[in-house]
Design a protein around this motif. Structure first.
Motif, PDB file in Angstrom:
ATOM      1  N   ARG A   2       0.884  -1.176   0.000  1.00  0.00           N
ATOM      2  CA  ARG A   2       0.000   0.000   0.000  1.00  0.00           C
ATOM      3  C   ARG A   2       0.917   1.220   0.000  1.00  0.00           C
ATOM      4  O   ARG A   2       1.606   1.508   0.977  1.00  0.00           O
ATOM      5  CB  ARG A   2      -0.898  -0.005   1.258  1.00  0.00           C
ATOM      6  CG  ARG A   2      -2.081   0.990   1.216  1.00  0.00           C
ATOM      7  CD  ARG A   2      -1.712   2.410   1.583  1.00  0.00           C
ATOM      8  NE  ARG A   2      -1.458   2.561   2.998  1.00  0.00           N
ATOM      9  CZ  ARG A   2      -2.348   3.029   3.899  1.00  0.00           C
ATOM     10  NH1 ARG A   2      -3.520   3.446   3.506  1.00  0.00           N
ATOM     11  NH2 ARG A   2      -2.032   3.110   5.171  1.00  0.00           N
ATOM     12  N   PRO A  10      -3.023   4.154   9.227  1.00  0.00           N
ATOM     13  CA  PRO A  10      -2.325   2.865   9.098  1.00  0.00           C
ATOM     14  C   PRO A  10      -3.288   1.716   8.813  1.00  0.00           C
ATOM     15  O   PRO A  10      -4.426   1.710   9.274  1.00  0.00           O
ATOM     16  CB  PRO A  10      -1.657   2.694  10.465  1.00  0.00           C
ATOM     17  CG  PRO A  10      -1.561   4.076  11.030  1.00  0.00           C
ATOM     18  CD  PRO A  10      -2.769   4.805  10.525  1.00  0.00           C
ATOM     19  N   PHE A  11      -2.815   0.746   8.032  1.00  0.00           N
ATOM     20  CA  PHE A  11      -3.570  -0.478   7.786  1.00  0.00           C
ATOM     21  C   PHE A  11      -3.462  -1.392   8.999  1.00  0.00           C
ATOM     22  O   PHE A  11      -2.427  -1.413   9.673  1.00  0.00           O
ATOM     23  CB  PHE A  11      -2.989  -1.217   6.579  1.00  0.00           C
ATOM     24  CG  PHE A  11      -3.653  -0.897   5.271  1.00  0.00           C
ATOM     25  CD1 PHE A  11      -4.531   0.170   5.138  1.00  0.00           C
ATOM     26  CD2 PHE A  11      -3.392  -1.662   4.143  1.00  0.00           C
ATOM     27  CE1 PHE A  11      -5.135   0.463   3.924  1.00  0.00           C
ATOM     28  CE2 PHE A  11      -3.985  -1.376   2.930  1.00  0.00           C
ATOM     29  CZ  PHE A  11      -4.861  -0.314   2.815  1.00  0.00           C
ATOM     30  N   ASP A  19       2.218  -2.369   4.484  1.00  0.00           N
ATOM     31  CA  ASP A  19       1.761  -0.971   4.551  1.00  0.00           C
ATOM     32  C   ASP A  19       2.981  -0.076   4.376  1.00  0.00           C
ATOM     33  O   ASP A  19       3.524   0.491   5.328  1.00  0.00           O
ATOM     34  CB  ASP A  19       1.074  -0.714   5.893  1.00  0.00           C
ATOM     35  CG  ASP A  19       0.356   0.625   5.920  1.00  0.00           C
ATOM     36  OD1 ASP A  19       0.383   1.338   4.888  1.00  0.00           O
ATOM     37  OD2 ASP A  19      -0.233   0.967   6.961  1.00  0.00           O
TER      38      ASP A  19
END
Length: 200
Positions: A2, A10-11, A19
């Motif tokens: 990502r 944040p993921f 991420d």
């Protein structure tokens, strides 16, 4: 991966997902390396969208409300727009109008609001279907059936017609003048099939 920067949310931890926006390996040269070597990019109208194209990497262009950026897409790219609705009537704006000035050049929420327009974001299912289509194109050189090809022809003909309307907007179209009249990318086949009225 990502892509992005630390200002992004944040993921959560997920298998097979990095991420990169919050990863310690994030840096300028890694941006270029990932853009140049990825299998394809899923993106929208941001600066990073251009980078993979410089290296011949296919792009899935999603969730953009104005049409002008699509002039820079390449023949192996896939296009998934947002539908536009008229707030007062709830009717969809036709593809012909969507690609025509001035709507095609709106680039701010304010402009859409002033014109009484709203948009429908691409759904996770639509994006997933297009990712599958891209993967099949790359793996199997997937050919379109006659119905899908006919829908693509209608899209291309409308594109060619509206290209002529952009020529008078020299300043807006200056970065894209190389591409004028050259439709090189393909529309999401499933999206066209499910939104045939949009082409009328």
């Amino acid at each position: 991966f990502r892509m992005g920067d630390p200002s992004m949310t944040p993921f959560p931890q997920m298998p097979q997902v990095i991420d990169y926006a919050h990863n310690e390996i994030r840096c300028d040269w890694m941006d270029v390396f990932l853009g140049a070597t990825c299998r394809f990019l899923i993106g929208t109208a941001s600066g990073f969208l251009r980078l993979p194209s410089y290296f011949g990497v296919p792009v899935i262009f999603t969730n953009c409300t104005h049409f002008v950026p699509y002039y820079s897409l390449n023949k192996h790219d896939l296009y998934l727009p947002r539908l536009l609705n008229r707030k007062e009537s709830g009717e969809n704006v036709s593809l012909n109008e969507y690609m025509s000035p001035p709507i095609s050049m709106f680039s701010s929420t304010k402009r859409f609001t002033e014109a009484g327009l709203d948009w429908i974001e691409n759904t996770p299912e639509e994006i997933k279907d297009l990712v599958i289509e891209m993967a099949e194109n790359l793996e199997f050189k997937r050919e379109l059936n006659s119905e899908d090809e006919e829908l693509q022809k209608i899209f291309r003909s409308l594109f060619a017609l509206n290209t002529k309307r952009f020529i008078s907007h020299e300043e807006v179209m200056k970065p894209y003048r190389y591409y004028l009249g050259q439709i090189r990318f393909r529309h999401s086949t499933k999206f066209l099939k499910e939104n045939k009225n949009w082409l009328k």
